[in-house]
Write a protein that holds these residues in place. Structure first.
Motif, short mmCIF file in Angstrom:
data_model
loop_
_atom_site.label_atom_id
_atom_site.label_comp_id
_atom_site.label_asym_id
_atom_site.label_seq_id
_atom_site.Cartn_x
_atom_site.Cartn_y
_atom_site.Cartn_z
N ALA A 1 0.81 -1.23 0.00
CA ALA A 1 0.00 0.00 0.00
C ALA A 1 0.84 1.27 0.00
O ALA A 1 0.36 2.32 -0.45
CB ALA A 1 -0.93 0.01 1.22
N PHE A 2 2.07 1.19 0.50
CA PHE A 2 2.89 2.39 0.65
C PHE A 2 4.24 2.23 -0.04
O PHE A 2 4.80 1.13 -0.05
CB PHE A 2 3.14 2.69 2.14
CG PHE A 2 1.89 2.89 2.94
CD1 PHE A 2 1.22 4.10 2.93
CD2 PHE A 2 1.38 1.85 3.71
CE1 PHE A 2 0.06 4.29 3.67
CE2 PHE A 2 0.23 2.03 4.46
CZ PHE A 2 -0.43 3.24 4.43
N PRO A 3 4.80 3.33 -0.58
CA PRO A 3 6.16 3.28 -1.10
C PRO A 3 7.15 2.94 0.02
O PRO A 3 6.94 3.33 1.18
CB PRO A 3 6.40 4.69 -1.63
CG PRO A 3 5.04 5.26 -1.83
CD PRO A 3 4.16 4.64 -0.79
N SER A 4 8.22 2.25 -0.32
CA SER A 4 9.18 1.79 0.69
C SER A 4 9.75 2.95 1.50
O SER A 4 9.88 2.87 2.73
CB SER A 4 10.32 1.02 0.02
OG SER A 4 9.86 -0.15 -0.60
N MET A 5 10.10 4.06 0.83
CA MET A 5 10.72 5.17 1.54
C MET A 5 9.75 5.88 2.48
O MET A 5 10.16 6.47 3.48
CB MET A 5 11.34 6.15 0.55
CG MET A 5 12.47 5.57 -0.27
SD MET A 5 13.76 4.77 0.74
CE MET A 5 14.43 6.18 1.61
#
Length: 302
Positions: free
Chosen positions: A45-49
């Motif tokens: 659901a979220f970008p890694s950074m």
């Protein structure tokens, strides 16, 4: 005034300390394995950074509060080494989170767990520690284990290989983690564990923020807030367990208990993520664990 004899720990006290140390290390293994599982889930659901930023900001606030409560200087003593550890550790953490999003959970944690071998090699180069043959044998076993887990296409065919970018990210994270742990070994003589964690956290938060904002930032909603909070709490629990466990147990025992992380990662992947656990991955994990055992044996023999 208390008698000097009262300060001498009894056999029962020592056994209690060892038991508490074992429990702390078990808690650390559970905490870090749950962190990896939650990061894997959050990566959908979220970008890694963004995950790195939220985790780092949470840990920075928490450790700063602990340092202030204890009256300890947050900026520490050996600031240069603290900053180096923070930068290297933050990069390693970011790469590990990228790799978790692209690899089966157990395989990612297995590759990351080669870090103690790289710690021994880095300590020989940077701290002048003697490089013994067992360490070199352990490094060879470790690399063989990574090959079995990663299954490069040149050896196993394109259909068997794991995601190349994911493998490269986690393998690089393991090497950098080994370097970061070497800095931690140096810092034990000057700085508190919470100060070391604080540097890792605030540098990780500052370094990841531009990448998080520059990417496709996703605002959490509903249960996703709980998921991100869980990553922070699991990480904090793992760090506290590791710090207190290492203070109560010899390095060999503490490291051996830490192998549970690999087992739990494969279990969580199979139970919650539908990951297949094949013979090559198990064999690779066994080689990695064996490599760390050899390094630990070298450390205990002096």
């Amino acid at each position: 005034m208390a008698s000097p004899l009262a300060a001498v720990p009894t056999d029962a006290d020592l056994r209690r300390e060892r038991l508490h140390g074992v429990l702390y290390m078990l808690g650390a293994a559970l905490g870090f394995s749950l962190m990896s599982l939650l990061v894997k889930v959050a990566s959908a659901a979220f970008p890694s950074m963004e995950i790195v930023f939220v985790r780092s900001a949470f840990m920075a606030a928490l450790t700063f509060a602990v340092l202030r409560r204890d009256g300890a200087p947050p900026l520490g003593v050996d600031r240069r080494t603290l900053a180096l550890r923070g930068v290297v550790g933050a990069i390693a953490l970011s790469l590990f989170y990228v790799g978790i999003g692209r690899l089966p959970l157990g395989d990612a944690v297995t590759i990351q767990y080669t870090a103690p071998v790289w710690t021994a090699l880095a300590a020989a180069v940077l701290l002048g520690e003697r490089l013994r043959p067992l360490v070199l044998v352990g490094a060879g076993l470790s690399m063989a284990g990574v090959v079995l887990v990663a299954r490069p296409s040149v050896l196993f065919g394109a259909g068997a290989a794991l995601d190349g970018l994911g493998v490269a990210a986690v393998a690089t994270a393991a090497v950098l983690s080994g370097l970061a742990y070497t800095f931690v070994r140096k810092l034990r003589a000057t700085d508190r564990p919470m100060a070391i964690i604080f540097y890792l956290s605030w540098i990780g938060a500052v370094g990841s923020l531009p990448f998080a904002l520059g990417g496709a930032w996703v605002w959490p909603s509903g249960w996703q807030w709980t998921l991100l909070l869980g990553i922070g709490l699991a990480t904090h629990g793992g760090q506290v367990g590791l710090t207190k466990g290492m203070a109560r147990l010899e390095a060999g025992t503490a490291s051996a208990i830490g192998y549970l992380q690999v087992v739990l990662a494969f279990a969580w992947g199979a139970l919650f993520l539908g990951d297949d656990v094949d013979g090559l991955s198990v064999a690779g994990a066994a080689l990695v664990v064996s490599s760390v055992l050899l390094v630990v044996r070298r450390a205990r023999s002096g």
